[in-house]
Design an enzyme around this catalytic site. Structure first.
Site, PDB file in Angstrom:
ATOM      1  N   ASP A 115      -6.935   4.542  -4.705  1.00 60.28           N
ATOM      2  CA  ASP A 115      -7.638   4.346  -3.417  1.00 60.28           C
ATOM      3  C   ASP A 115      -8.278   5.701  -3.124  1.00 60.28           C
ATOM      4  O   ASP A 115      -8.462   6.510  -4.059  1.00 60.28           O
ATOM      5  CB  ASP A 115      -6.649   3.918  -2.319  1.00 60.28           C
ATOM      6  CG  ASP A 115      -7.356   3.461  -1.034  1.00 60.28           C
ATOM      7  OD1 ASP A 115      -7.855   2.327  -0.998  1.00 60.28           O
ATOM      8  OD2 ASP A 115      -7.443   4.249  -0.068  1.00 60.28           O
ATOM      9  N   LYS A 128       0.860  -1.188   0.000  1.00 60.45           N
ATOM     10  CA  LYS A 128       0.000   0.000   0.000  1.00 60.45           C
ATOM     11  C   LYS A 128       0.892   1.232   0.000  1.00 60.45           C
ATOM     12  O   LYS A 128       2.033   1.175   0.469  1.00 60.45           O
ATOM     13  CB  LYS A 128      -0.911   0.016   1.234  1.00 60.45           C
ATOM     14  CG  LYS A 128      -2.129   0.894   1.087  1.00 60.45           C
ATOM     15  CD  LYS A 128      -3.245   0.231   0.299  1.00 60.45           C
ATOM     16  CE  LYS A 128      -4.372   1.179  -0.007  1.00 60.45           C
ATOM     17  NZ  LYS A 128      -5.542   0.503  -0.581  1.00 60.45           N
TER      18      LYS A 128
HETATM   19  P1  NDP Z   1     -12.921   7.871  -3.046  1.00 55.72           P
HETATM   20  O1  NDP Z   1     -11.888   8.873  -2.740  1.00 55.72           O
HETATM   21  O2  NDP Z   1     -13.399   7.706  -4.442  1.00 55.72           O
HETATM   22  O3  NDP Z   1     -14.215   8.121  -2.136  1.00 55.72           O
HETATM   23  C1  NDP Z   1     -14.119   8.112  -0.737  1.00 55.72           C
HETATM   24  C2  NDP Z   1     -15.476   8.498  -0.186  1.00 55.72           C
HETATM   25  O4  NDP Z   1     -15.447   8.352   1.227  1.00 55.72           O
HETATM   26  C3  NDP Z   1     -15.840   9.934  -0.450  1.00 55.72           C
HETATM   27  O5  NDP Z   1     -17.235  10.055  -0.517  1.00 55.72           O
HETATM   28  C4  NDP Z   1     -15.275  10.635   0.775  1.00 55.72           C
HETATM   29  O6  NDP Z   1     -15.878  11.886   1.057  1.00 55.72           O
HETATM   30  C5  NDP Z   1     -15.587   9.635   1.856  1.00 55.72           C
HETATM   31  N1  NDP Z   1     -14.600   9.763   2.933  1.00 55.72           N
HETATM   32  C6  NDP Z   1     -13.253   9.717   2.821  1.00 55.72           C
HETATM   33  N2  NDP Z   1     -12.653   9.900   3.998  1.00 55.72           N
HETATM   34  C7  NDP Z   1     -13.654  10.087   4.870  1.00 55.72           C
HETATM   35  C8  NDP Z   1     -13.688  10.329   6.272  1.00 55.72           C
HETATM   36  N3  NDP Z   1     -12.564  10.444   6.989  1.00 55.72           N
HETATM   37  N4  NDP Z   1     -14.908  10.422   6.840  1.00 55.72           N
HETATM   38  C9  NDP Z   1     -16.046  10.283   6.100  1.00 55.72           C
HETATM   39  N5  NDP Z   1     -16.068  10.056   4.785  1.00 55.72           N
HETATM   40  C10 NDP Z   1     -14.896   9.970   4.182  1.00 55.72           C
HETATM   41  O7  NDP Z   1     -12.353   6.488  -2.483  1.00 55.72           O
HETATM   42  P2  NDP Z   1     -12.812   4.999  -2.829  1.00 55.72           P
HETATM   43  O8  NDP Z   1     -14.266   4.967  -3.098  1.00 55.72           O
HETATM   44  O9  NDP Z   1     -11.860   4.473  -3.820  1.00 55.72           O
HETATM   45  O10 NDP Z   1     -12.486   4.261  -1.449  1.00 55.72           O
HETATM   46  C11 NDP Z   1     -13.450   4.123  -0.401  1.00 55.72           C
HETATM   47  C12 NDP Z   1     -13.029   2.983   0.511  1.00 55.72           C
HETATM   48  O11 NDP Z   1     -12.949   1.769  -0.260  1.00 55.72           O
HETATM   49  C13 NDP Z   1     -11.656   3.123   1.171  1.00 55.72           C
HETATM   50  O12 NDP Z   1     -11.703   2.509   2.437  1.00 55.72           O
HETATM   51  C14 NDP Z   1     -10.747   2.330   0.251  1.00 55.72           C
HETATM   52  O13 NDP Z   1      -9.570   1.887   0.906  1.00 55.72           O
HETATM   53  C15 NDP Z   1     -11.673   1.167  -0.086  1.00 55.72           C
HETATM   54  N6  NDP Z   1     -11.322   0.406  -1.278  1.00 55.72           N
HETATM   55  C16 NDP Z   1     -11.232   1.015  -2.502  1.00 55.72           C
HETATM   56  C17 NDP Z   1     -10.934   0.279  -3.626  1.00 55.72           C
HETATM   57  C18 NDP Z   1     -10.933   0.876  -4.985  1.00 55.72           C
HETATM   58  O14 NDP Z   1     -10.815   0.106  -5.961  1.00 55.72           O
HETATM   59  N7  NDP Z   1     -11.074   2.177  -5.146  1.00 55.72           N
HETATM   60  C19 NDP Z   1     -10.632  -1.170  -3.530  1.00 55.72           C
HETATM   61  C20 NDP Z   1     -10.854  -1.725  -2.217  1.00 55.72           C
HETATM   62  C21 NDP Z   1     -11.159  -0.949  -1.144  1.00 55.72           C
HETATM   63  P3  NDP Z   1     -15.111  13.245   0.697  1.00 55.72           P
HETATM   64  O15 NDP Z   1     -15.186  13.363  -0.787  1.00 55.72           O
HETATM   65  O16 NDP Z   1     -15.853  14.288   1.419  1.00 55.72           O
HETATM   66  O17 NDP Z   1     -13.700  13.080   1.193  1.00 55.72           O
END
Ligand code: NDP
Length: 449
Positions: free
Chosen positions: A170, A130
């Site tokens: 991510d 990571k």
């Molecule tokens: P994005 O950046 O596309 O979206 C993240 C989302 O979560 C946004 O809506 C963001 O809101 C919100 N968010 C982020 N940090 C916080 C926080 N501290 N409190 C509340 N909301 C928060 O990321 P992904 O969708 O790619 O990732 C989301 C999760 O999925 C993570 O845990 C990631 O590790 C996991 N994941 C992702 C993969 C992928 O292929 N993308 C694969 C496997 C797991 P805001 O815009 O306001 O920050």
């Protein structure tokens, strides 16, 4: 003195806390895995003799670096970059890059550690890694993001490669960032290869990679629901987050007949009892990069509430936490149970606190842990690597079909391991055990390296 499995596991856990002080998320992730492995260690004493647990909790390599860049006003900014190459026993290192101000070494370690077992569960040859930075892309111009990505890659490039370490996206790293990172990689190395996944379709990306984590999470949850003769059809769903994972979890759940009534971002959540319009969310989040609050301007029936945690008070049949770590605590879990929730599948990594997981397991709620339920993203990254190596592009349907099959297999592997090791129905134990065994056997076979 006779030592027991419990002594061994506690000794390793204590050492992790001592050697990684203050890294609470990392302690949490290791604690959960070690706790699942008691029966495995009992059955396989050779793992203790070979110090497999001591070795698996220590990253093979940790790279920390300075990332200097200039903002649009000409001011020099400095961020910190990380790449943790955790375990390469079963394949080249593989795992995403996160850009978020909360990033520090404990977050990258927790994610890299989880990635070892997740990647193993996919059945593909990928080790765990990571990376990331405390850089916050929010509010930055495209030029600033580009300059940051170029600086980040100017150091990272010497540590990665299509057959050594293949990063992906991510939180905060989507198609735009991967494009800038890839451009700089190509410039520095002259190589146009599969060193990153999540690439744009025009330059080596895979169809269905964007959708993969969210779709995969719903496929996994669907397998859990089948166990109780249920399905998504007609169910009410709450999805937290509104990023890559959340958007495509919404899309697939809706395709399977469910109604998604709530989504969030880090500022607050929206509730629309008629079902959230995904086109509006995609426009706001993927195109305009705006706050979710704006949704109510177009959809007057919807309500916006400031703060994220209240989203779990909304009554639902299925919850898909898909935002970030520790976003759903024990109280939220109790509320979900009280409201009749049937199943929880984690789109995000470690979104449910240990207290919340206990509530789900104690109440026999079907619960799919992230390292199994969200493994579709990295699995499809593995498929992107395969296509890059072959210089071929598969159709959307081919990739989606393979993704679906992988998620069915992951569910089966986790379920069978849970049964075999004496905790039927506990997919936390099942996923940890199934993921661990393959890596441990590979480490045993490769000697002390
Ligand atoms: P994005 O950046 O596309 O979206 C993240 C989302 O979560 C946004 O809506 C963001 O809101 C919100 N968010 C982020 N940090 C916080 C926080 N501290 N409190 C509340 N909301 C928060 O990321 P992904 O969708 O790619 O990732 C989301 C999760 O999925 C993570 O845990 C990631 O590790 C996991 N994941 C992702 C993969 C992928 O292929 N993308 C694969 C496997 C797991 P805001 O815009 O306001 O920050």
């Amino acid at each position: 003195m006779v030592t027991t499995t419990t002594d061994y596991i506690e000794r390793v856990m204590e050492a992790v806390k001592m050697r990684n002080p203050g890294e609470q998320e990392y302690h949490q992730a290791v604690g959960e895995v070690l706790d699942s492995l008691r029966a495995v260690i009992d059955k396989n004493p050779e793992f203790e003799d070979a110090a497999i647990l001591e070795r698996i909790v220590e990253p093979e390599r940790q790279i920390l670096f300075r990332v200097p860049w200039q903002d649009d006003k000409g001011k020099v900014q400095v961020n910190r970059g990380f790449r943790i190459q955790f375990n390469s026993a079963i394949g080249p290192y593989k795992g995403g890059i996160r850009f978020h101000p909360s990033v520090y070494i404990g977050i990258i370690k927790f994610l890299g550690f989880e990635q070892i077992f997740k990647n193993s569960l996919t059945g593909l040859a990928m080790g765990g890694a990571k990376g990331g930075s405390d850089f916050d892309p929010k509010g930055k111009s495209d030029s600033e993001v580009m300059r940051f990505c170029q600086s980040f890659m100017s150091e990272l490039f010497r540590h990665i490669g299509a057959d050594t370490d293949v990063p992906a996206g991510d939180i905060g790293v989507g198609g735009r960032e991967i494009g800038f990172l890839f451009g700089q990689w190509k410039k520095l190395t002259t190589l146009h290869n599969g060193v990153l996944t999540g690439k744009g379709l025009a330059y080596g990306g895979s169809l269905a990679r964007t959708e993969a984590t969210g779709y995969g999470c719903v496929y996994f949850c669907d397998e859990m629901l089948k166990e109780s003769k249920n399905s998504f059809d007609g169910k009410t769903v709450v999805v937290s987050g509104s990023g890559n994972v959340a958007i495509y979890a919404h899309e697939k759940a809706t395709q399977l007949g469910a109604k998604v009534v709530a989504m969030s971002d880090s500022s607050g959540f929206i509730y629309d009892k008629n079902g959230i319009n995904l086109d509006t969310i995609k426009q706001l989040k993927e195109v305009e990069r705006k706050r979710i609050k704006e949704y109510t301007k177009e959809h007057k029936n919807a309500q916006y509430t400031e703060g994220c945690s209240g989203i779990w008070n909304i009554k639902c049949d299925i919850a898909l936490p898909s935002a970030t770590q520790n976003e759903l605590d024990g109280n939220a879990a109790k509320t979900l149970v009280k409201n009749g929730c049937l199943a929880v599948a984690e789109g995000a990594n470690m979104p449910c606190t240990p207290d919340a997981v206990k509530v789900f397991l104690d109440n026999k709620i079907q619960y799919g842990p992230g390292k199994a339920a969200n493994a579709g993203g990295v699995a499809t990254s593995g498929l992107e690597m395969a296509q890059n190596s072959q210089r071929l592009n598969w159709t959307f349907e081919e990739v989606d079909e393979k993704l679906h099959r992988i998620m069915v297999n992951i569910h089966r592997a986790a379920k069978e391991a849970a049964d075999e090791y004496g905790t039927p129905g506990n997919l936390v134990n099942g996923a940890n055990i199934a993921g661990f065994l393959k890596v441990a056997k590979a480490m045993m076979a490769q000697g002390l390296v």
